[in-house]
Design an enzyme around this catalytic site. Structure first.
Site, mmCIF file in Angstrom:
data_model
loop_
_atom_site.group_PDB
_atom_site.id
_atom_site.type_symbol
_atom_site.label_atom_id
_atom_site.label_comp_id
_atom_site.label_asym_id
_atom_site.label_seq_id
_atom_site.Cartn_x
_atom_site.Cartn_y
_atom_site.Cartn_z
ATOM 1 N N ASN A 21 0.838 -1.292 -0.016
ATOM 2 C CA ASN A 21 0.120 -0.007 0.193
ATOM 3 C C ASN A 21 0.948 1.387 -0.018
ATOM 4 O O ASN A 21 1.630 1.606 0.960
ATOM 5 C CB ASN A 21 -0.853 -0.007 1.196
ATOM 6 C CG ASN A 21 -1.955 1.067 1.066
ATOM 7 O OD1 ASN A 21 -1.731 2.244 1.170
ATOM 8 N ND2 ASN A 21 -3.065 0.793 1.838
ATOM 9 N N HIS A 26 -5.721 3.306 -1.464
ATOM 10 C CA HIS A 26 -7.061 3.599 -0.901
ATOM 11 C C HIS A 26 -7.338 5.096 -1.015
ATOM 12 O O HIS A 26 -7.056 5.866 0.004
ATOM 13 C CB HIS A 26 -6.686 3.350 0.376
ATOM 14 C CG HIS A 26 -8.246 3.104 1.282
ATOM 15 N ND1 HIS A 26 -8.503 2.444 2.316
ATOM 16 C CD2 HIS A 26 -9.443 3.868 1.334
ATOM 17 C CE1 HIS A 26 -9.794 2.497 2.693
ATOM 18 N NE2 HIS A 26 -10.249 3.519 2.115
ATOM 19 N N ARG A 72 -9.227 8.210 -0.736
ATOM 20 C CA ARG A 72 -10.437 8.887 0.315
ATOM 21 C C ARG A 72 -10.792 10.134 -0.311
ATOM 22 O O ARG A 72 -10.345 10.785 -1.372
ATOM 23 C CB ARG A 72 -9.791 9.007 1.483
ATOM 24 C CG ARG A 72 -9.450 7.707 2.281
ATOM 25 C CD ARG A 72 -9.169 8.036 3.671
ATOM 26 N NE ARG A 72 -8.346 6.714 4.174
ATOM 27 C CZ ARG A 72 -8.979 5.887 4.839
ATOM 28 N NH1 ARG A 72 -10.341 6.076 5.164
ATOM 29 N NH2 ARG A 72 -8.541 4.848 5.368
ATOM 30 N N HIS A 83 -3.976 11.831 0.808
ATOM 31 C CA HIS A 83 -2.940 11.027 0.430
ATOM 32 C C HIS A 83 -3.046 10.780 -0.862
ATOM 33 O O HIS A 83 -2.637 11.566 -1.764
ATOM 34 C CB HIS A 83 -2.519 9.917 1.369
ATOM 35 C CG HIS A 83 -3.678 8.866 1.895
ATOM 36 N ND1 HIS A 83 -4.598 8.123 0.793
ATOM 37 C CD2 HIS A 83 -4.145 8.685 3.129
ATOM 38 C CE1 HIS A 83 -5.590 7.705 1.755
ATOM 39 N NE2 HIS A 83 -5.243 8.102 3.170
ATOM 40 N N GLU A 112 -8.526 -0.071 -2.914
ATOM 41 C CA GLU A 112 -9.631 0.031 -1.758
ATOM 42 C C GLU A 112 -10.410 1.335 -1.413
ATOM 43 O O GLU A 112 -10.027 2.291 -1.900
ATOM 44 C CB GLU A 112 -8.869 -0.354 -0.441
ATOM 45 C CG GLU A 112 -7.696 -1.485 -0.392
ATOM 46 C CD GLU A 112 -7.051 -1.513 0.751
ATOM 47 O OE1 GLU A 112 -6.366 -2.566 1.172
ATOM 48 O OE2 GLU A 112 -6.705 -0.504 1.497
ATOM 49 N N THR A 139 -8.022 6.021 9.418
ATOM 50 C CA THR A 139 -7.734 4.810 8.823
ATOM 51 C C THR A 139 -8.833 3.925 8.974
ATOM 52 O O THR A 139 -9.752 4.088 9.771
ATOM 53 C CB THR A 139 -6.458 4.109 9.255
ATOM 54 O OG1 THR A 139 -6.019 3.121 8.622
ATOM 55 C CG2 THR A 139 -6.748 3.540 10.573
ATOM 56 N N HIS A 164 -3.906 -4.752 7.678
ATOM 57 C CA HIS A 164 -3.834 -3.696 8.530
ATOM 58 C C HIS A 164 -3.190 -4.086 9.959
ATOM 59 O O HIS A 164 -3.361 -5.079 10.530
ATOM 60 C CB HIS A 164 -5.535 -3.512 9.272
ATOM 61 C CG HIS A 164 -5.715 -2.077 9.628
ATOM 62 N ND1 HIS A 164 -5.214 -1.504 10.778
ATOM 63 C CD2 HIS A 164 -6.336 -0.871 9.210
ATOM 64 C CE1 HIS A 164 -5.741 -0.251 10.877
ATOM 65 N NE2 HIS A 164 -6.051 0.078 9.760
#
Length: 237
Positions: free
Chosen positions: A7, A43, A45, A50, A70, A100, A190
């Protein structure tokens, strides 16, 4: 061998903190694959704090291993995934303001919604995975949505393992077997790290893929990115 998908969100976080293009996200993703990484995970958002949505498009021609995107399947995210058509989409029920991911899907409560979204992705040739807590009824519910895989949310295992409680892996092993018996592939992610990944791998049946970002990038500050990737690959054999 369990595949390692890296990731790269933290690389984007570092880049964004100065407003330029250092470190270069695309170069890092390319290097990770050259170093032996078997997948790239992002991932994005809604606030793009990020990974930016444009990053998802820019990475498409760079990722020649597995590309895993994701996120919470809000309309903007669904459109992004359908446009890019990554190898895999992992559905995560995180709130817009979540720092997160902090919980898996209630696959019973959201069965209809998940089934609808998953059907659309699968009709477009995209492998699907659902982020879930290690609970047998949740895994059984996941099987009813039509998903290809589940991703076990491993924060609880990691926090207990560091305390010396190795029995914390047992619910994950049991749920992985339930998934396999239900015809589902098993991923995990995770807070997995160099300290706990070997033990986790050895105790989880049929583990196909782990997605690791925060720990791997943090460890790389001290040990170097190429070295750390190879340390993970060794532990995952």
């Amino acid at each position: 061998m369990t595949k390692l998908s890296v990731n790269v969100n933290k690389i984007a976080t570092l880049r964004n903190s100065r407003g330029g293009n250092t470190p270069n996200l695309l170069k890092v993703a390319s290097d990770i694959q050259d170093f032996g990484g078997q997948g790239i995970t992002i991932h994005p958002r809604p606030d793009e704090r990020h990974i930016r949505y444009q990053d998802a498009y820019d990475l498409k021609p760079i990722v020649h291993t597995e590309y895993n995107i994701e996120g919470n399947p809000i309309p903007k995210f669904v459109d992004l995934v359908l446009s890019i058509k990554p190898t895999q989409v992992t559905l995560v029920p995180d709130a817009i303001d979540a720092i997160t991911s902090n919980a898996g899907w209630d696959t019973k409560k959201h069965k209809g919604f998940l089934k609808e979204v998953i059907t659309e992705f699968k009709n477009n040739g995209i492998r699907t995975s659902i982020f879930v807590d290690p609970k047998k009824d949740i895994i059984e519910g996941a099987a009813e949505t039509g998903t290809d895989r589940i991703e076990l949310y491993t924060e609880e295992f990691a926090s207990e393992y560091i305390k010396g409680n190795k029995a914390a892996v047992e619910p994950y092993a049991q749920c992985a077997q339930v998934a396999i018996d239900s015809g589902l592939g098993v991923n995990a992610g995770h807070d997995l790290s160099l300290d706990n990944i070997k033990f986790f791998k050895e105790n989880i049946p049929g583990l196909l893929e782990v997605s690791i970002g925060h720990a791997l990038i943090s460890e790389s500050i001290y040990l170097g990115l190429e070295n750390v990737i190879n340390m993970y690959l060794h532990r995952l054999k």
